[in-house]
Design an enzyme around this catalytic site. Structure first.
Site, PDB file in Angstrom:
ATOM      1  CG  ASP A 185      -4.615   2.182   1.683  1.00  0.00           C
ATOM      2  OD1 ASP A 185      -5.533   2.146   2.518  1.00  0.00           O
ATOM      3  OD2 ASP A 185      -3.481   1.745   1.931  1.00  0.00           O
ATOM      4  CG  HIS A 199      -1.788  -1.192   1.311  1.00  0.00           C
ATOM      5  ND1 HIS A 199      -2.266  -1.692   2.500  1.00  0.00           N
ATOM      6  CD2 HIS A 199      -2.272  -2.027   0.354  1.00  0.00           C
ATOM      7  CE1 HIS A 199      -3.005  -2.760   2.282  1.00  0.00           C
ATOM      8  NE2 HIS A 199      -3.014  -2.992   0.988  1.00  0.00           N
TER       9      HIS A 199
END
Length: 476
Positions: free
Chosen positions: A119, A23
């Site tokens: 995210d 991520h």
């Protein structure tokens, strides 16, 4: 917090990634693109816990001017996490503890940036940013095909009884290729567990985003992209505006002495002659599978670089939170004599290798990959065909796409009743990619996509234009 005059004249955006290199890397590259190509001042917010990995800290060094790393105040998550927790359950707990204690105060201290980009697993930020009237955007770190599946999941949850894994036919995703039940991501295989409910919770919040950035491009995933833009199902959700801005991949790496040694060895090998074997930032193999991999690589008689980690029979994602920090002596678990027998032909690298530098090197001819989306994009962007070896999360869906739709990968077959892929099969697929006509066809196809990826990022073309037009809104 005092800004310089140069920074204060730019639009100021904050970017927040959940824990885990899968991520952090794409959102960091997104932040760099905003700063370098579009003159945006970015504050990159880092969740700081007692679980931060050495590899993550390495990636947050040597950043361009205008990109500031802002550590959220440290939180001790030892009381709410355990080493044996599933990844998403643990990830959710870490993000929850960090954001509820500090995100609002940090955003206020940053003078309420023009936007926050998060995210998929930081959706707690929607409520906090709503209180501050800060538009919040989602950055999807997976494929567009997976994103389409994610948008459809709440509907599946309402309409399907029992487990998705038990469905007799592939799952029809509106406007997209169907997904076989066996290729579903781990988190939706058992709907009774916390991990499924947490995943569904984060997915269901996607429509709250002011817009969604997709790390892909039109020529790679035109069918699902067109479906999300045009199909009645996605229009009635309603799906927020989407912006395909990829491929965003890691461009450079800080090299250690061992990295330099690895690249020096690679530089002595012929063009397209080395198979690179790496399980991604968080992947591990079982002890039995490590042994079969060692024998398969040796029997293939091909040159190789193999990133090895301490085997884990408990989890395929055992190093997700501590990659680069693990103690690792390959001689303790590799078959006796394999290092000596493959000396000069292969190179075994403990824990971590400079993946981008290896993939872009002319000597690299194949990549045995876990099929995480970052690694898949890196392989495509550097023109390297793949052996698809999915381990966890949505990687089986990626592997199916790369082998059956995109034509840049081959997937080994596991024998019926076996728990591991055998050495003979490993030898077969390695030779296939490196020596066969099928391998040459895959290599030509992936090099075509490499050129397509490069064109997508040129000024005035699809991905580049999509981001430039959007950033203009922040500047107006």
């Amino acid at each position: 917090m005092v800004e310089t005059a140069a920074k204060s004249s730019r639009p100021h955006v904050a970017v927040l990634a959940s824990s885990g290199l899968g991520h952090v890397i794409p959102l960091l590259e997104f932040a760099k693109r905003l700063v370098i190509n579009h003159g945006v001042h970015v504050s990159f917010l880092v969740i700081t816990t007692n679980e931060a990995s050495a590899a993550q800290e390495k990636h947050l060094r040597s950043l361009p001017d205008g990109l500031d790393v802002v550590d959220l105040p440290p939180v001790d998550v030892s009381a709410v996490t355990r080493d044996d927790m599933p990844v998403i359950t643990r990830l959710h707990a870490i993000v929850e503890e960090s954001l509820k204690s500090s995100l609002k105060a940090v955003l206020i201290e940053l003078c309420n940036p023009r936007a926050l980009v998060i995210d998929l697993f930081c959706t707690q930020a929607f409520e906090i940013c709503s209180q501050l009237s800060i538009p919040t955007y989602s950055f999807v770190t997976t494929s567009i095909h997976f994103f389409a599946f994610a948008l459809y999941l709440p509907t599946l949850d309402r309409e399907v009884q029992g487990e998705f894994f038990d469905l007799p036919e592939p799952i029809e995703i509106p406007g997209c290729p169907p997904v076989r039940p066996e290729d579903l991501l781990d988190q939706v295989r058992n709907r009774k567990i916390d991990e499924y409910n947490l995943f569904l919770l984060h997915i269901s919040r996607l429509p709250l985003a002011a817009g969604i950035f997709l790390n892909s491009w039109e020529n790679l995933e035109l069918v699902p992209l067109r479906a999300i833009r045009e199909h009645s199902f996605y229009l009635q959700i309603p799906t927020p505006p989407i912006y395909p801005i990829g491929p965003l991949i890691k461009q450079d790496e800080t090299l250690s002495a061992s990295d330099e040694e690895c690249l020096a060895w690679l530089g002595k090998q012929p063009s397209d002659s080395v198979i690179f074997v790496a399980p991604g930032s968080g992947g591990t193999l079982t002890a039995e599978q490590v042994i079969e991999m060692a024998w398969g690589l040796e029997q293939s008689k091909q040159r190789f670089i193999w990133v090895v980690r301490m085997p884990s029979d408990a989890s395929a994602s055992a190093t997700f939170f501590n990659v680069g920090s693990d103690v690792n002596d390959p001689q303790a678990y590799l078959p006796e004599g394999v290092l000596q027998r493959t000396q000069g032909v292969g190179m075994v690298v403990p824990s971590w290798a400079p993946q981008v530098e290896i993939l872009r090197h002319s000597s690299t001819g194949g990549f045995l990959s876990h099929c995480g989306w970052n690694s898949s994009l890196e392989s495509i962007c550097h023109g390297v065909p793949m052996i698809a070896w999915p381990l966890y999360a949505e990687q089986k869906m990626n592997a199916a796409m790369l082998t059956e739709e995109t034509g840049v990968a081959v997937k080994p077959v596991i024998e019926s009743g076996k728990k591991v892929i055998g050495r003979e099969e490993i030898e077969r697929v390695v030779r296939l990619v490196m020596e066969s006509e099928q391998g040459r066809v895959m290599r030509r196809r992936v090099k075509e996509l490499k050129e397509s990826a490069s064109r997508a990022l040129e000024d005035g073309v699809s991905s580049s234009d999509s981001l430039a037009c959007f950033v203009k809104k922040w500047k107006d």
